[in-house]
Scaffold this active site. Structure first.
Site, PDB file in Angstrom:
ATOM      1  N   GLU B  94      65.732  58.548  37.242  1.00 26.33           N
ATOM      2  CA  GLU B  94      66.646  59.608  36.963  1.00 26.33           C
ATOM      3  C   GLU B  94      67.138  60.415  37.990  1.00 26.33           C
ATOM      4  O   GLU B  94      66.525  60.462  39.461  1.00 26.33           O
ATOM      5  CB  GLU B  94      65.377  60.752  36.314  1.00 26.33           C
ATOM      6  CG  GLU B  94      64.682  60.190  35.012  1.00 26.33           C
ATOM      7  CD  GLU B  94      63.595  60.879  34.363  1.00 26.33           C
ATOM      8  OE1 GLU B  94      63.426  60.860  33.177  1.00 26.33           O
ATOM      9  OE2 GLU B  94      62.957  61.292  35.146  1.00 26.33           O
ATOM     10  N   CYS B 107      69.601  65.851  43.004  1.00 26.68           N
ATOM     11  CA  CYS B 107      68.169  65.128  43.405  1.00 26.68           C
ATOM     12  C   CYS B 107      68.276  63.647  43.030  1.00 26.68           C
ATOM     13  O   CYS B 107      68.151  63.304  41.888  1.00 26.68           O
ATOM     14  CB  CYS B 107      67.174  66.090  43.003  1.00 26.68           C
ATOM     15  SG  CYS B 107      65.683  65.366  43.505  1.00 26.68           S
ATOM     16  N   CYS B 114      57.324  54.445  42.203  1.00 32.47           N
ATOM     17  CA  CYS B 114      56.659  54.961  43.692  1.00 32.47           C
ATOM     18  C   CYS B 114      55.615  54.112  44.018  1.00 32.47           C
ATOM     19  O   CYS B 114      54.531  53.871  43.270  1.00 32.47           O
ATOM     20  CB  CYS B 114      56.734  56.192  43.927  1.00 32.47           C
ATOM     21  SG  CYS B 114      56.266  56.791  45.430  1.00 32.47           S
ATOM     22  N   CYS B 118      50.600  59.493  45.417  1.00 32.60           N
ATOM     23  CA  CYS B 118      50.083  60.685  45.810  1.00 32.60           C
ATOM     24  C   CYS B 118      49.463  61.319  44.132  1.00 32.60           C
ATOM     25  O   CYS B 118      49.840  61.006  43.342  1.00 32.60           O
ATOM     26  CB  CYS B 118      51.337  61.559  46.065  1.00 32.60           C
ATOM     27  SG  CYS B 118      52.039  61.000  47.748  1.00 32.60           S
ATOM     28  N   CYS B 121      51.753  63.566  41.732  1.00 32.72           N
ATOM     29  CA  CYS B 121      53.083  63.304  41.406  1.00 32.72           C
ATOM     30  C   CYS B 121      53.159  62.293  40.124  1.00 32.72           C
ATOM     31  O   CYS B 121      52.459  61.315  40.056  1.00 32.72           O
ATOM     32  CB  CYS B 121      53.845  62.371  42.591  1.00 32.72           C
ATOM     33  SG  CYS B 121      55.199  61.899  42.364  1.00 32.72           S
ATOM     34  N   CYS B 332      60.184  69.436  40.460  1.00 32.56           N
ATOM     35  CA  CYS B 332      59.417  68.657  41.287  1.00 32.56           C
ATOM     36  C   CYS B 332      58.211  68.046  41.194  1.00 32.56           C
ATOM     37  O   CYS B 332      57.299  68.491  40.596  1.00 32.56           O
ATOM     38  CB  CYS B 332      59.236  69.706  42.695  1.00 32.56           C
ATOM     39  SG  CYS B 332      58.590  68.835  44.247  1.00 32.56           S
TER      40      CYS B 332
END
Lengths: 219, 347
Positions: B94, B107, B114, B118, B121, B332
């Site tokens: 995305e 962005c 990933c 974290c 996230c 975010c």
């Protein structure tokens, strides 16, 4: 591009294939380290180092590195061809995913067992329980050492094969089925990102404060 | 099954020139290709009108252009758009387009999923499915209708850019080069959780801005939130930045998501001031957008305002990032294609 870890030459003393495509590579220990730390390995002094957890004990004469071949990778296909007397380039150890004497659950998948092997071989075993996940029965590296010592506190979770004394299913299924987990103990996780985030979610759902969950990831 | 050819989109000028040489084409063909790939909207060799028909045929024999349209777009009530792209078989990424007056920011993602895990996230929850190529990174800009309006590009989408350093560095070259998209280095920001060796390469080779995910100045807290702290602790990240002369054109910022009663106390303000002492930088506070199963809560508005004021009082320039695109999960930390990846796997 140079990733700027300082690498020094060491002579490999031994390399053993302990399971298909999985190796333990050893070289004389040139420094002190804390069990659970990683080191960088490269094919030459200015190579882009890849990070691996040390699998041997803090006082062992040799440093052991556990790795599996990544067929598309730059390092491991080369590393797997190394024989006694060949040189590799390694960084000094670093990292803070280190063991303590406190009670804890060690939870690993695949070669993520390496830092727990180092902690085990360094004597940090009091109050520990070890859960290891693997795809097949060959995936439980160092299992003879662990089962001899931990007995029923060593649980192997196998997702593809079945055998007596081995839990039939993934680590996540095993943990989900446990009725209760001690909330005041530490949980150390090491393995793929998928395993780490899934296990962490299960632990949090079962009431473990996230302060008690310490994770190490492969990257 | 049709033959899969290598893509030209995502090649640097040097690489395009080399390809031209390999195919016995005039050397200037490299420059012509760069123009058509990065400065126009063409998506096939036929549109390259100043390239001879013969040369176009030779190129088409060996290569594809490699520009891919998004497969879906969602639009937020605040004008933010979230674009979905295919990135290989069964994989999706995305990109978020965020208009704000004269400022238009894209962005972009650098990986499918990933590895960094974290705690806060959503992308981390889908695990890691692969690196994006340089072309796939730049295609997020090249293939959206707002391309020509774009003023800023931030590498803050899915993935850790410095875990895919080579592709990201090449994309930065093409993004900022005169032959490429010619976006000013001052308008491009790469965000990292602090993979120190790769960050050092970036600081040496690129003049783009750097953003570091900080989230707490205390080691023990940070390693609970971000496993990377075990390998590359914050002090090493800050020391590395200190080593470089951050000139007046490069901006270094520290991103700080505000978690209620976790990292929003006066103790954190004081420690941030100590840790960031004499680092030319600013702090960008971010409201937390809760994700399923998270044990974390977002700080309330009053706590955020107090925290911002306290940092500013300490002489640390501190801003609060506006939350955009929350209703379409484009804000975010919310980007994820986990369900799509799962669905493709099951098909």
């Amino acid at each position: 591009m140079k990733r700027n870890l300082n690498l020094n030459k060491v002579k490999v003393s031994r390399q053993t294939e302990i399971a298909p495509g999985v190796f333990v590579l050893s070289f004389p220990r040139p420094w002190d380290f804390s069990a659970g730390q990683v080191l960088g390995i490269g094919t030459h002094a200015t190579d882009e180092a890849r990070l691996y957890s040390i699998a041997s004990g803090e006082l062992d004469d040799e440093v052991d590195v556990l790795y599996s071949i990544n067929p598309g990778g730059k390092l491991t296909p080369w590393l797997s061809k190394i024989v006694t007397g060949d040189n590799i380039w390694v960084s000094e150890p670093f990292g803070s995913f280190t063991g303590t004497d406190d009670p804890a659950w060690w939870i690993a998948s695949g070669t993520g067992i390496a830092p727990f092997s180092a902690m085990f071989r360094s004597g940090l075993t009091a109050g520990k329980k070890l859960i290891h996940g693997g795809r097949d029965l060959n995936s439980f590296y160092f299992n003879k050492d662990f089962s001899g010592f931990f007995k029923e506190k060593y649980v192997r979770c196998c997702s593809r094969d079945s055998a007596e004394g081995i839990y039939d299913g993934r680590i996540t299924k095993y943990l989900s089925e446990l009725p209760q987990l001690p909330a005041n103990e530490k949980y150390y996780l090491c393995g793929s990102a998928e395993m780490v985030v899934e296990v962490r979610d299960i632990l949090i759902e079962k009431g473990i404060p996230f302060d008690n969950i310490i994770s190490e990831i492969y990257f | 099954m049709p033959e899969i050819k290598e893509y030209l989109f995502g090649k640097t000028l040097a690489e395009l020139t080399e390809i031209a040489g390999t195919l016995d084409l005039p050397k200037y063909t490299g420059g012509q290709l760069a123009y058509w790939l990065y400065k126009t909207d063409i998506d096939s060799f036929d549109g390259m009108t100043n390239v001879s028909k013969k040369t176009r045929n030779i190129l088409a024999e060996h290569y594809d252009v490699g520009v891919q349209a998004p497969v879906n777009v969602q639009e937020s009530t605040d004008g933010t758009k979230k674009y979905l792209f295919r990135a290989g078989s069964g994989k999706f990424i995305e990109a978020a387009y965020i208009p704000d007056g004269k400022r238009h920011t894209l962005c972009v993602s650098s990986q499918v999923g990933c590895k960094m895990g974290c705690l806060f996230c959503m992308t981390g929850k889908q695990g890691f499915q692969g690196h994006l190529t340089t072309g796939e990174i730049l295609n997020q800009l090249r293939s959206i209708p707002e391309r020509k309006e774009m003023t800023n590009v931030v590498y803050m989408g899915m993935g850790e850019p410095f875990d895919n350093l080579d592709a990201v560095m090449k994309s930065l070259e093409i993004l900022t080069a005169e032959y490429g998209f010619a976006i000013s280095v001052r308008k491009v920001t790469v965000s990292t959780i602090g993979i120190v060796p790769a960050m050092r390469v970036f600081l040496e080779k690129s003049k783009c801005n750097l953003a570091v995910s900080l989230h707490t100045p205390f080691d023990e807290e940070r390693r609970r939130l971000m496993p990377i702290q075990n390998v590359y602790p914050l002090k090493d990240v800050v020391e590395t930045i200190r080593e470089f002369d951050i000139g007046k054109y490069r901006r270094v910022s520290f991103e700080y998501i505000m978690f209620k009663e976790v990292n929003d106390t006066r103790r954190h303000v004081n420690e941030l001031a100590r840790v960031l002492n004499k680092v030319k930088s600013r702090i960008n506070l971010i409201r937390f957008h809760p994700i399923p199963g998270t044990p974390l809560l977002g700080s309330d508005e009053a706590a955020i305002a107090d925290f911002q004021q306290a940092l500013n009082d300490k002489g640390i320039v501190t801003t609060l990032r506006a939350s955009r695109g929350q209703d379409i999960d484009a804000a975010c930390g919310l980007l994820s294609t986990k369900e799509l990846v799962k669905a493709q796997t099951l098909e």
